[in-house]
Scaffold this active site. Structure first.
Site, short mmCIF file in Angstrom:
data_model
loop_
_atom_site.label_atom_id
_atom_site.label_comp_id
_atom_site.label_asym_id
_atom_site.label_seq_id
_atom_site.Cartn_x
_atom_site.Cartn_y
_atom_site.Cartn_z
N ASP A 1 -8.49 -2.39 1.52
CA ASP A 1 -9.55 -2.73 0.58
C ASP A 1 -10.22 -1.51 -0.03
OD1 ASP A 1 -9.19 -5.46 1.01
OD2 ASP A 1 -10.46 -5.43 2.79
N GLU B 1 -8.93 -17.42 -2.33
CA GLU B 1 -8.72 -16.58 -1.15
C GLU B 1 -10.09 -16.26 -0.57
OE1 GLU B 1 -6.50 -12.95 -1.57
OE2 GLU B 1 -5.03 -13.97 -2.83
#
Length: 262
Positions: free
Chosen positions: A62, A51
């Site tokens: 995040d 990824e």
């Protein structure tokens, strides 16, 4: 020209009972020119899927480690166009699935048709857009992605209803990204009972798509647990930290594999 199977589908169809390992890193961190080195090193080390994070100024899902990497990458001058040019340079040498992970604003600004066309041109098999509403996916994004045979991977969390999970399973292809918790990304030492119950509950649904578990996998215990209840695991924050510390893809992946497999 004969249509080749999408590499994500190929990976899952050929894996047998083998458990998969996917790693995430942020393009442009710690150095702008590091993308080819990281990808080719991970492939050579036997990582199954990669990824590649597209840095964004407001990354909602995040945790601090990946947010910091994104800030560094943006400061270094990383853009989506620059990332595509780096991927194009190594396209002939990459044989494992690449998945781009980025926020909707960046993809929309680039243009859906441009984005998915460039994915095909640069060897990208799928993308994850964490803040993409499912209705927008169905009506706007999926038709373009399907045209280019690029998989749009959807995330589910412990809060996602069974009805919604079955709907996602029906309307997506490739794999389902099982987020281990409803919180932001980040390393964890172990998974608690609630998370184990969630893993077992989803496993018992016998979904059409294979599942990969991500968020919080950083050691042997969490990796083994993810492997028990899914087709594979995705490690992000731990690898991003090691890349930042070492500045060297080989040393970072060696240290990661030592930490999670011993």
């Amino acid at each position: 020209m004969e249509q080749k199977m999408n590499r994500i589908n190929q990976l899952f169809s050929e894996r047998g009972n083998r458990k998969l390992l996917s790693l995430y890193f942020c393009a442009g961190a710690p150095r702008l020119d590091m993308v080819p080195e990281v990808i080719l090193t991970l492939q050579q080390k036997g990582i199954d899927m990669i990824e590649v994070g597209i840095p964004f100024s407001d990354p909602l899902a995040d945790g601090p480690v990946i947010q910091t990497a994104g800030t560094v990458a943006l400061r270094n001058g990383m853009t989506l166009e620059h990332l595509f040019s780096q991927l194009a340079a190594i396209r002939q040498d990459v044989h494992i699935p690449l998945v781009l992970m980025g926020y909707l604003n960046v993809v929309m600004h680039y243009g859906y048709d441009n984005f998915f066309r460039r994915c095909v041109e640069t060897g990208v098999s799928g993308c994850i857009i964490p803040d993409l509403p499912f209705d927008d996916y169905l009506q706007v994004v999926k038709p373009v992605a399907d045209q280019y045979d690029v998989r749009v991977i959807m995330m589910i969390t412990p809060e996602t209803s069974e009805e919604r999970i079955r709907f996602i399973d029906k309307h997506t292809d490739g794999f389902i990204y099982m987020v281990s918790s409803a919180s932001i990304t980040g390393a964890q030492q172990s998974f608690d009972e609630a998370k184990l119950d969630y893993f077992k509950r989803i496993d018992a649904m016998h979904l059409r798509n294979p599942r990969m578990i991500g968020f919080g996998i950083s050691n042997q215990q969490t990796l083994a647990c993810a492997w028990e209840y899914a087709a594979g695991a995705i490690i992000g924050s731990k690898f991003v930290t090691l890349l930042q510390e070492t500045g060297d893809a080989t040393e970072a992946v060696d240290r990661l594999l030592e930490a999670v497999k011993n």
